[in-house]
Scaffold this motif. Sequence first.
Motif, PDB file in Angstrom:
ATOM      1  N   ASP A  69       0.859  -1.187   0.000  1.00  0.00           N
ATOM      2  CA  ASP A  69       0.000   0.000   0.000  1.00  0.00           C
ATOM      3  C   ASP A  69       0.895   1.237   0.000  1.00  0.00           C
ATOM      4  N   PRO A  70       0.834   2.071  -1.034  1.00  0.00           N
ATOM      5  CA  PRO A  70       1.755   3.205  -1.133  1.00  0.00           C
ATOM      6  C   PRO A  70       1.492   4.324  -0.139  1.00  0.00           C
ATOM      7  N   MET A  71       0.491   4.163   0.712  1.00  0.00           N
ATOM      8  CA  MET A  71       0.209   5.184   1.723  1.00  0.00           C
ATOM      9  C   MET A  71       0.277   4.623   3.136  1.00  0.00           C
ATOM     10  N   ALA A  72       0.811   3.402   3.272  1.00  0.00           N
ATOM     11  CA  ALA A  72       0.850   2.748   4.575  1.00  0.00           C
ATOM     12  C   ALA A  72       1.998   3.229   5.446  1.00  0.00           C
ATOM     13  N   LEU A  73       3.152   3.535   4.837  1.00  0.00           N
ATOM     14  CA  LEU A  73       4.318   3.889   5.632  1.00  0.00           C
ATOM     15  C   LEU A  73       5.230   4.835   4.857  1.00  0.00           C
ATOM     16  N   ASN A  74       5.531   5.970   5.469  1.00  0.00           N
ATOM     17  CA  ASN A  74       6.441   6.942   4.875  1.00  0.00           C
ATOM     18  C   ASN A  74       7.872   6.565   5.246  1.00  0.00           C
ATOM     19  N   THR A  92      11.623   5.307   3.366  1.00  0.00           N
ATOM     20  CA  THR A  92      12.257   5.386   2.057  1.00  0.00           C
ATOM     21  C   THR A  92      12.349   4.047   1.344  1.00  0.00           C
ATOM     22  N   PHE A  93      12.773   2.980   2.030  1.00  0.00           N
ATOM     23  CA  PHE A  93      12.910   1.716   1.309  1.00  0.00           C
ATOM     24  C   PHE A  93      11.558   1.219   0.803  1.00  0.00           C
ATOM     25  N   THR A  94      10.537   1.271   1.669  1.00  0.00           N
ATOM     26  CA  THR A  94       9.202   0.816   1.258  1.00  0.00           C
ATOM     27  C   THR A  94       8.695   1.644   0.085  1.00  0.00           C
ATOM     28  N   LEU A  95       8.803   2.962   0.172  1.00  0.00           N
ATOM     29  CA  LEU A  95       8.338   3.835  -0.904  1.00  0.00           C
ATOM     30  C   LEU A  95       9.183   3.649  -2.164  1.00  0.00           C
ATOM     31  N   GLY A  96      10.497   3.470  -1.981  1.00  0.00           N
ATOM     32  CA  GLY A  96      11.361   3.264  -3.132  1.00  0.00           C
ATOM     33  C   GLY A  96      11.031   1.978  -3.861  1.00  0.00           C
ATOM     34  N   PHE A  97      10.755   0.917  -3.106  1.00  0.00           N
ATOM     35  CA  PHE A  97      10.356  -0.350  -3.712  1.00  0.00           C
ATOM     36  C   PHE A  97       9.052  -0.174  -4.491  1.00  0.00           C
ATOM     37  N   SER A 104     -10.902   3.216  -9.780  1.00  0.00           N
ATOM     38  CA  SER A 104     -11.833   2.116 -10.043  1.00  0.00           C
ATOM     39  C   SER A 104     -11.358   0.815  -9.390  1.00  0.00           C
ATOM     40  N   TRP A 105     -10.066   0.546  -9.458  1.00  0.00           N
ATOM     41  CA  TRP A 105      -9.497  -0.668  -8.840  1.00  0.00           C
ATOM     42  C   TRP A 105      -9.657  -0.624  -7.329  1.00  0.00           C
ATOM     43  N   SER A 106      -9.416   0.516  -6.745  1.00  0.00           N
ATOM     44  CA  SER A 106      -9.513   0.665  -5.291  1.00  0.00           C
ATOM     45  C   SER A 106     -10.952   0.497  -4.825  1.00  0.00           C
ATOM     46  N   GLU A 107     -11.879   1.068  -5.574  1.00  0.00           N
ATOM     47  CA  GLU A 107     -13.295   0.933  -5.212  1.00  0.00           C
ATOM     48  C   GLU A 107     -13.758  -0.519  -5.386  1.00  0.00           C
ATOM     49  N   LYS A 108     -13.333  -1.138  -6.457  1.00  0.00           N
ATOM     50  CA  LYS A 108     -13.714  -2.519  -6.731  1.00  0.00           C
ATOM     51  C   LYS A 108     -13.240  -3.455  -5.623  1.00  0.00           C
ATOM     52  N   ASN A 109     -12.039  -3.185  -5.095  1.00  0.00           N
ATOM     53  CA  ASN A 109     -11.445  -4.075  -4.096  1.00  0.00           C
ATOM     54  C   ASN A 109     -11.573  -3.546  -2.664  1.00  0.00           C
ATOM     55  N   LYS A 110     -12.458  -2.560  -2.503  1.00  0.00           N
ATOM     56  CA  LYS A 110     -12.767  -2.016  -1.166  1.00  0.00           C
ATOM     57  C   LYS A 110     -11.505  -1.594  -0.416  1.00  0.00           C
ATOM     58  N   THR A 111     -10.652  -0.864  -1.119  1.00  0.00           N
ATOM     59  CA  THR A 111      -9.425  -0.371  -0.507  1.00  0.00           C
ATOM     60  C   THR A 111      -9.291   1.135  -0.721  1.00  0.00           C
ATOM     61  N   THR A 112     -10.382   1.839  -0.454  1.00  0.00           N
ATOM     62  CA  THR A 112     -10.399   3.292  -0.652  1.00  0.00           C
ATOM     63  C   THR A 112      -9.754   4.046   0.501  1.00  0.00           C
ATOM     64  N   GLU A 113      -9.415   3.334   1.581  1.00  0.00           N
ATOM     65  CA  GLU A 113      -8.689   3.946   2.686  1.00  0.00           C
ATOM     66  C   GLU A 113      -7.346   3.243   2.852  1.00  0.00           C
ATOM     67  N   ALA A 114      -6.376   3.961   3.394  1.00  0.00           N
ATOM     68  CA  ALA A 114      -5.015   3.438   3.489  1.00  0.00           C
ATOM     69  C   ALA A 114      -4.868   2.379   4.573  1.00  0.00           C
ATOM     70  N   THR A 115      -3.901   1.489   4.366  1.00  0.00           N
ATOM     71  CA  THR A 115      -3.563   0.478   5.357  1.00  0.00           C
ATOM     72  C   THR A 115      -2.889   1.135   6.553  1.00  0.00           C
ATOM     73  N   ASN A 116      -3.320   0.805   7.740  1.00  0.00           N
ATOM     74  CA  ASN A 116      -2.701   1.322   8.959  1.00  0.00           C
ATOM     75  C   ASN A 116      -1.530   0.433   9.329  1.00  0.00           C
ATOM     76  N   VAL A 117      -0.327   1.020   9.407  1.00  0.00           N
ATOM     77  CA  VAL A 117       0.875   0.235   9.673  1.00  0.00           C
ATOM     78  C   VAL A 117       0.839  -0.431  11.046  1.00  0.00           C
ATOM     79  N   LYS A 118      -0.016   0.071  11.933  1.00  0.00           N
ATOM     80  CA  LYS A 118      -0.121  -0.525  13.271  1.00  0.00           C
ATOM     81  C   LYS A 118      -0.597  -1.964  13.180  1.00  0.00           C
TER      82      LYS A 118
END
Length: 534
Positions: free
Chosen positions: A42-47, A49-54, A164-178
Amino acid sequence: MRIKSALKYSALALALGVAALGNTAQAKTLRWSYQGDATSMDPMALNETFTLGFQGNIYETLAGYDGDLKLVPMLAESWSNPEPTKWIFKLRQGVKFHDGSPFTADDVIFSWKRSLTPGSDMKGYGAKASDIKKVDDYTIEVTTPTPNPILVREWTFLYIMSKSWSEKNKTTEATNVKGDNQGNYANLNANGTGPFMLVERQPDVKTVLKRFDGYWDKKTKTNVDEVIFQPITQEATRVAALISGEMDIVQPVPVQDWKRLEDAKGVKPLSAPEARAIFIGMDQDRDELLFSDIKGKNPFKDARVREAVVLAVDTKAINDKIMRGAAKPLGSLIATSINGYDESYGAPTKPDIERAKKLMADAGYAKGFTVTMDCPNDRYVNDEKVCQAVAGMLARVGIKINLLAQTKSKYFGKILLQAGNQTSMYMLGWTPSSTDAHNALLNLAACRDAKTAAGQFNLGGYCNKKVDELTNKIGVETDQAKRNAMIKEAFEIVRKDFGYLPLHQQPMSWGVKDNIKVIQRADDVLDLRNVVMP
């Protein structure tokens, strides 16, 4: 000896789980390892660098960086700033997501809104805009709360997802890293516009990427068809995997193993200064530390104790003994390559044990105290070893450290603000995504403000209203000389407040096969677009 070596080699191959894929003359498979895994897809789960770079090999932003960290157009072909608080972005036409759906302005607006959802660790990026309007399918108008001369740079890690992909797969909110919504579809699946598609995801085991034939940029250098990424936590195993040929690129290589790679055939170390500062933070906000034997008060609220911490640690000794002279000791929260850096506040503080002991006594802690320090063991170069050295040095002035070193997934899950900020003392590294000092001031030194997302990574709660005032002015100032003067003033205040214990600018340390061409970006990101195999 031959039997033992063969068994050891076979065991290593089995442990790595290297599949016999891509061995045909046509297909080129890159095998890549890092000391830890990308925390989420999830590109919004954790700020981080390595995760975002990947993720940047799968997802893309409006503008990004080339191998020299020069800003280049990506999903936006061009942009303009016609008014102080208005930006116009012309979006690239003909771009497809990996599922074949077209990229449009709706996806940009959706992604911006998603970055502001509760689980997002990218709120600070999304907060740069107060509104985004769709002019047409390939034009957006961005309104900022205040003038922002570096908005495009500040969005270089704000990835665009398919609405459309996010709505289809019910992932319109970001993953919480907790970890309370790890069932979020985007945590294990992806659908970007980048050069590679996610085809297999086994967290902490293996992630497989495949070349996206429909990628819009036909000038991309890479000839890699498939990427098999496997985290290897053990340093010796990671280096052995490169030397034995099981891996093509490994990160990081312990600095003490550079000569080993230089002496080995077919491989080499790659090193350069990274744009990352490593530092120790202290909880100076709570009235009582969560993890300490001192009850009813917080020693770190006293500037004398914080000064004692800084004076007790010999950053030169850490560099000489642990980093083998490859790091640069710092007195600031930004590295030398970041715009606004100045030796007046960036030079390391000389240790002074006797003064540190006196400060502890004057503050009422002549007998010292015990506190837990959180540290990752698979994120930064020699991270756990550095934390152990800091602990030993602090013991000389009576501060006894209970070191809690964990894998970065557990470490970040514990210390981040959205996870409840369960830390009293911690190691952190920071590379400003904008390569500008304002990013570090806003995220690390500004007083915490949930509404604006200021101080989002100020985990110790350092707060000085004058620093806040300067940070706000720096954010809107277009005159570079004036900006730099204010940056200097702000960081000098942080230094005099002993808000942090700066350690060093760490080196990038990669190991690669001789016949592979790769660009080592100063933010330590491996951009697969720049990898060419023989």
